[in-house]
Design a protein around this motif. Sequence first.
Motif, PDB file in Angstrom:
ATOM      1  N   GLN A 150      -9.477   2.381 -40.780  1.00 40.14           N
ATOM      2  CA  GLN A 150      -9.304   1.276 -40.092  1.00 40.14           C
ATOM      3  C   GLN A 150      -9.882   0.048 -40.400  1.00 40.14           C
ATOM      4  OE1 GLN A 150      -8.826   2.984 -36.012  1.00 40.14           O
ATOM      5  NE2 GLN A 150      -7.440   4.089 -36.664  1.00 40.14           N
ATOM      6  N   TRP A 151     -10.921   0.089 -39.969  1.00 40.06           N
ATOM      7  CA  TRP A 151     -11.261  -1.600 -40.135  1.00 40.06           C
ATOM      8  C   TRP A 151     -11.817  -1.859 -41.305  1.00 40.06           C
ATOM      9  CZ3 TRP A 151     -16.794  -2.893 -41.843  1.00 40.06           C
ATOM     10  CH2 TRP A 151     -17.277  -5.241 -41.527  1.00 40.06           C
ATOM     11  N   LEU A 152     -11.777  -1.072 -42.094  1.00 42.38           N
ATOM     12  CA  LEU A 152     -11.574  -1.738 -43.698  1.00 42.38           C
ATOM     13  C   LEU A 152     -10.330  -2.088 -44.229  1.00 42.38           C
ATOM     14  CD1 LEU A 152     -14.022   0.680 -45.223  1.00 42.38           C
ATOM     15  CD2 LEU A 152     -14.940  -1.580 -44.826  1.00 42.38           C
ATOM     16  N   ALA A 153      -9.456  -1.517 -43.835  1.00 36.95           N
ATOM     17  CA  ALA A 153      -8.625  -2.227 -43.900  1.00 36.95           C
ATOM     18  C   ALA A 153      -8.233  -3.139 -43.385  1.00 36.95           C
ATOM     19  CB  ALA A 153      -7.020  -0.829 -42.986  1.00 36.95           C
ATOM     20  N   MET A 164     -10.226  -5.457 -43.539  1.00 41.00           N
ATOM     21  CA  MET A 164     -11.493  -7.118 -44.430  1.00 41.00           C
ATOM     22  C   MET A 164     -10.799  -8.132 -45.128  1.00 41.00           C
ATOM     23  SD  MET A 164     -13.834  -5.805 -43.010  1.00 41.00           S
ATOM     24  CE  MET A 164     -15.301  -7.104 -43.714  1.00 41.00           C
ATOM     25  N   GLN A 165      -9.647  -7.445 -45.978  1.00 42.57           N
ATOM     26  CA  GLN A 165      -9.463  -7.936 -46.647  1.00 42.57           C
ATOM     27  C   GLN A 165      -7.748  -9.443 -46.644  1.00 42.57           C
ATOM     28  OE1 GLN A 165     -11.390  -6.584 -51.485  1.00 42.57           O
ATOM     29  NE2 GLN A 165      -9.044  -5.625 -50.930  1.00 42.57           N
ATOM     30  N   SER A 166      -8.143 -10.201 -46.723  1.00 46.21           N
ATOM     31  CA  SER A 166      -7.036 -11.248 -47.036  1.00 46.21           C
ATOM     32  C   SER A 166      -7.540 -12.782 -47.374  1.00 46.21           C
ATOM     33  CB  SER A 166      -8.180 -11.695 -45.190  1.00 46.21           C
ATOM     34  OG  SER A 166      -7.149 -13.172 -45.027  1.00 46.21           O
ATOM     35  N   PRO A 167      -6.177 -12.914 -48.159  1.00 39.42           N
ATOM     36  CA  PRO A 167      -5.866 -13.544 -49.309  1.00 39.42           C
ATOM     37  C   PRO A 167      -5.778 -14.741 -48.462  1.00 39.42           C
ATOM     38  CG  PRO A 167      -3.917 -12.072 -49.143  1.00 39.42           C
ATOM     39  CD  PRO A 167      -4.460 -11.769 -47.978  1.00 39.42           C
ATOM     40  N   ILE A 175     -13.594  -7.256 -50.353  1.00 39.14           N
ATOM     41  CA  ILE A 175     -14.152  -6.299 -50.742  1.00 39.14           C
ATOM     42  C   ILE A 175     -14.307  -6.007 -51.800  1.00 39.14           C
ATOM     43  CG2 ILE A 175     -15.285  -4.501 -49.825  1.00 39.14           C
ATOM     44  CD1 ILE A 175     -13.389  -3.919 -47.682  1.00 39.14           C
ATOM     45  N   LYS A 176     -15.715  -6.666 -52.464  1.00 38.97           N
ATOM     46  CA  LYS A 176     -16.482  -7.008 -53.865  1.00 38.97           C
ATOM     47  C   LYS A 176     -16.588  -5.478 -54.272  1.00 38.97           C
ATOM     48  CE  LYS A 176     -17.528 -10.215 -55.922  1.00 38.97           C
ATOM     49  NZ  LYS A 176     -18.946 -10.951 -56.161  1.00 38.97           N
ATOM     50  N   ALA A 177     -17.682  -4.681 -53.227  1.00 37.80           N
ATOM     51  CA  ALA A 177     -18.025  -2.727 -53.509  1.00 37.80           C
ATOM     52  C   ALA A 177     -18.128  -2.791 -52.567  1.00 37.80           C
ATOM     53  CB  ALA A 177     -19.820  -3.314 -53.972  1.00 37.80           C
ATOM     54  N   THR A 186     -19.832  -5.029 -49.416  1.00 40.88           N
ATOM     55  CA  THR A 186     -20.128  -6.034 -49.871  1.00 40.88           C
ATOM     56  C   THR A 186     -18.969  -7.279 -49.246  1.00 40.88           C
ATOM     57  OG1 THR A 186     -21.827  -5.468 -51.651  1.00 40.88           O
ATOM     58  CG2 THR A 186     -20.836  -8.245 -51.437  1.00 40.88           C
ATOM     59  N   VAL A 187     -18.990  -8.140 -48.775  1.00 43.25           N
ATOM     60  CA  VAL A 187     -17.779  -9.351 -48.328  1.00 43.25           C
ATOM     61  C   VAL A 187     -17.435  -9.963 -48.552  1.00 43.25           C
ATOM     62  CG1 VAL A 187     -16.251  -9.349 -46.691  1.00 43.25           C
ATOM     63  CG2 VAL A 187     -16.939  -7.753 -46.045  1.00 43.25           C
ATOM     64  N   ALA A 188     -16.943 -10.972 -49.702  1.00 44.46           N
ATOM     65  CA  ALA A 188     -17.803 -11.696 -49.741  1.00 44.46           C
ATOM     66  C   ALA A 188     -16.010 -13.447 -49.830  1.00 44.46           C
ATOM     67  CB  ALA A 188     -16.781 -12.005 -51.848  1.00 44.46           C
TER      68      ALA A 188
END
Length: 182
Positions: free
Chosen positions: A134-137, A139-142, A148-150, A171-173
């Motif tokens: 749920q948390w990973l979902a 993470m990515q935000s334009p 999430i790169k890796a 890995t979060v960028a």
Amino acid sequence: MSRTLTNREKQLLLLCFGVLALVGAMVLINIFLQQRTRLATRIAALENQKRENEVWLGDSAFWNKRKAWLDQHMPVTDSLGRTQGLLLEELQNAALDRGIKVVQQTLLDPVTTADYREIAVNLRLYGDQSLILQWLATMQSPDKFQAIKALEFELDTRSKEKTPQAQCNLTVARWFKPEGGI
């Protein structure tokens, strides 16, 4: 004393010059063919590049629109180190708020190019599988220029917990405008 060459000697001399001329011609033909092959390969590569450039040129309105959006929305930072620390703190707090244990964290070296500046952090997490997913979902935000790169996700089959446990390395960028803006 000079003597004249016999017919047989004249024929051998002519044959020798003929062989030398033939070998010379073969060497020149070989050089010519190699050069021709090199040039044909170069021409083919340039034609491919021209076709690609024509496609990009045809899409220029689309890419100009994206560039304008980036110019308007991409965040800026005056300190990559401070911003990287804030990103790590934000991610750790979000994980802990969900009951996910942060096992290890690493700050990666910032990357600076002509088009953007990037900060990234590595996290090793452990916790309830569904909570991590749920948390990973989220993470990515334009809008935050974050991705999430890796990602490595592994179930803990030895866990004694009632709910499935998992270990996650990610890995979060986050990206920012280059120095001086875009």
